[in-house]
Scaffold this motif. Structure first.
Motif, PDB file in Angstrom:
ATOM      1  N   ILE A 354      13.167 -61.987  10.031  1.00 40.43           N
ATOM      2  CA  ILE A 354      13.186 -60.697  10.106  1.00 40.43           C
ATOM      3  C   ILE A 354      12.946 -60.442  11.878  1.00 40.43           C
ATOM      4  CG2 ILE A 354      12.970 -58.450   9.932  1.00 40.43           C
ATOM      5  CD1 ILE A 354      12.193 -59.440   6.806  1.00 40.43           C
ATOM      6  N   ALA A 355      11.774 -60.707  11.932  1.00 37.56           N
ATOM      7  CA  ALA A 355      11.680 -60.648  13.817  1.00 37.56           C
ATOM      8  C   ALA A 355      12.620 -60.840  14.392  1.00 37.56           C
ATOM      9  CB  ALA A 355      10.004 -60.771  13.702  1.00 37.56           C
ATOM     10  N   ALA A 356      12.630 -62.590  14.323  1.00 39.96           N
ATOM     11  CA  ALA A 356      13.554 -62.559  15.056  1.00 39.96           C
ATOM     12  C   ALA A 356      15.440 -62.192  15.395  1.00 39.96           C
ATOM     13  CB  ALA A 356      14.189 -64.453  14.645  1.00 39.96           C
ATOM     14  N   TYR A 357      15.696 -62.002  14.395  1.00 40.28           N
ATOM     15  CA  TYR A 357      16.754 -60.769  13.829  1.00 40.28           C
ATOM     16  C   TYR A 357      16.804 -59.620  14.985  1.00 40.28           C
ATOM     17  CZ  TYR A 357      21.201 -57.659  13.079  1.00 40.28           C
ATOM     18  OH  TYR A 357      22.033 -57.254  13.167  1.00 40.28           O
ATOM     19  N   PHE A 358      15.385 -58.994  15.116  1.00 39.12           N
ATOM     20  CA  PHE A 358      16.090 -57.409  15.364  1.00 39.12           C
ATOM     21  C   PHE A 358      15.046 -57.832  17.097  1.00 39.12           C
ATOM     22  CE2 PHE A 358      16.147 -56.732  10.993  1.00 39.12           C
ATOM     23  CZ  PHE A 358      16.549 -55.288  11.259  1.00 39.12           C
TER      24      PHE A 358
END
Length: 411
Positions: A354-358
């Motif tokens: 999730i962090a890698a996307y946002f």
């Protein structure tokens, strides 16, 4: 348990393998040369980095299943081949879609399979020094950019960006296959000679939970949110370090590549340092410390025009990001055991995805809307880190209440 395993030699080979796959974090060095070569936009190239890490949870879960069933060596051989081939074939791309397939998917899947096996195997081999050992293994992953950013930058100047991918792909394959000859999987229930597990290491209700039991624990959701926040700011910086240096601090490309190496050095130091600290003061206390340092560093980053201070502040963010990669695997192992650590950490890695996307996409969109200025993205990450401090307090409260409830039931 008496064995002939030289776990420190295995750890050394593991670190070298992780250095190779850690070249993922040198992405920002490739981004601008690819943009100049093909005319692709910053958001198009940021998506390659995002896909690589956003698919991480699926890859880590699959890699964890492979590690739990086939062993660490299988992961390293299979993942190493995929990683190396993905890098090599990136040297033939001519469209963003091809880039996403070779670098983000093939190479990214390979790196994830390797890393999931290495993290799980290191956890099993070092129950007595879990934070330090996982930190060292993770440091290898984090130092990949420090080593390969200047090397790749020089190769790009001499041979071009596409040929550089081909050279690195062949080199990685040779190194990883040689290291796979040394690495062995930890036997079930491995204990170092002379080490007696402390009674406090046992989790109330028993260790060794599977992923279904793990996700039924409310504490896991708090921990996963902490992991996502801890990763977001670091990924934001790592994905855009070279462009940030060049656009906001007017650095030349090679100087920016040097700063990428400095940030990677901090990243590596954070993995070892915070891993060691977490063995001494506890995982949640260490995570709270990382959130506080990262928030302060991001505030500094938004209020400086000095390239030196940029390197220092971005380095601190990188160190805290690196620390998360060392601390959270041990967090999962201590809460839910090492028997299913491969899959359990893979499921927890959803937070990282999730962090890698946002993270990278927030930074890319902010820069696009602000003529290359990333300040608003830094403020967003700073606020999230402050929220992270609060989450660590909630975690400690829930953990303490859970232990009290278990003690009362036992009575």
């Amino acid at each position: 348990m008496k064995t002939n395993y030289n776990r420190w030699l295995i750890l050394a080979a593991t670190i070298i393998v992780n250095i190779c796959i850690g070249a993922q974090y040198a992405w920002s060095v490739f981004a601008l040369p690819l943009a100049k070569h093909f005319g692709w936009s910053g958001t198009t190239l940021a998506l390659a980095f995002t896909i690589t890490f956003a698919t991480g949870p699926i890859v880590m879960i699959c890699g964890g299943l492979l590690q739990d069933r086939k062993g660490a060596k299988f992961n390293i051989v299979l993942g190493g081949i995929l990683w190396s081939l993905g890098m090599f074939f990136t040297g033939f791309v001519s469209s963003p879609e091809a880039l996403y397939l070779t670098f983000s998917v093939i190479a990214g899947v390979g790196a994830g399979i390797v890393y999931s096996g290495n993290v799980a195997n290191t956890n099993k081999f070092f129950p007595d020094k879990r934070g330090l050992a996982v930190g060292l293994a993770a440091a290898g992953y984090g130092s990949g950019a420090m080593i390969f950013a200047p090397l790749a930058s020089s190769l790009i100047i001499s041979y071009g960006v596409l040929t550089t991918f081909k050279i690195l792909g062949v080199s990685f394959l040779i190194i990883i296959m040689l290291c796979s000859l040394i690495i062995k999987g930890a036997p079930a229930g491995y204990k170092p000679d002379g080490w007696v597990p402390p009674v406090t290491a046992a989790k109330p209700g028993g260790n060794d939970k599977n992923w279904k039991q793990m996700v039924q624990d409310p504490l896991w959701y708090v921990m996963a949110c902490m992991f996502a926040i801890a990763a977001l700011a670091g990924l934001m910086i790592l994905a855009h370090a070279s462009p940030i240096g060049q656009t906001m601090f007017k650095l030349e490309p090679q100087v920016a590549a040097f700063y990428v190496s400095i940030i990677a050095l901090f990243n590596m130091a954070g993995r070892v340092g915070f891993g060691f600290i977490s063995d001494k003061v506890g995982r949640s206390n260490t995570v709270a410390l990382m959130f506080g340092i990262s928030a302060c560093a991001l505030f500094l980053l938004t209020n400086t025009t000095s390239s030196v201070m940029f390197g220092f502040a971005a380095g601190l963010v990188g160190a805290c990001f690196g620390g998360a990669q060392a601390v959270f695997p041990s967090f999962v192992a201590e809460n839910y055991g090492t028997k299913n650590i491969g899959v359990n950490y893979g499921v927890t890695f959803v937070a990282f995805g999730i962090a890698a996307y946002f993270g990278p996409m927030i930074a890319a969109n902010v820069a696009k809307a602000s003529n290359g200025i990333y300040t608003q993205a830094f403020y967003i990450a700073m606020i999230l880190n402050i929220i992270g401090v609060a989450l660590t307090l909630i975690y400690k409260f829930l953990e303490k209440r859970g232990k009290s409830t278990t003690t009362n039931v036992a009575r």
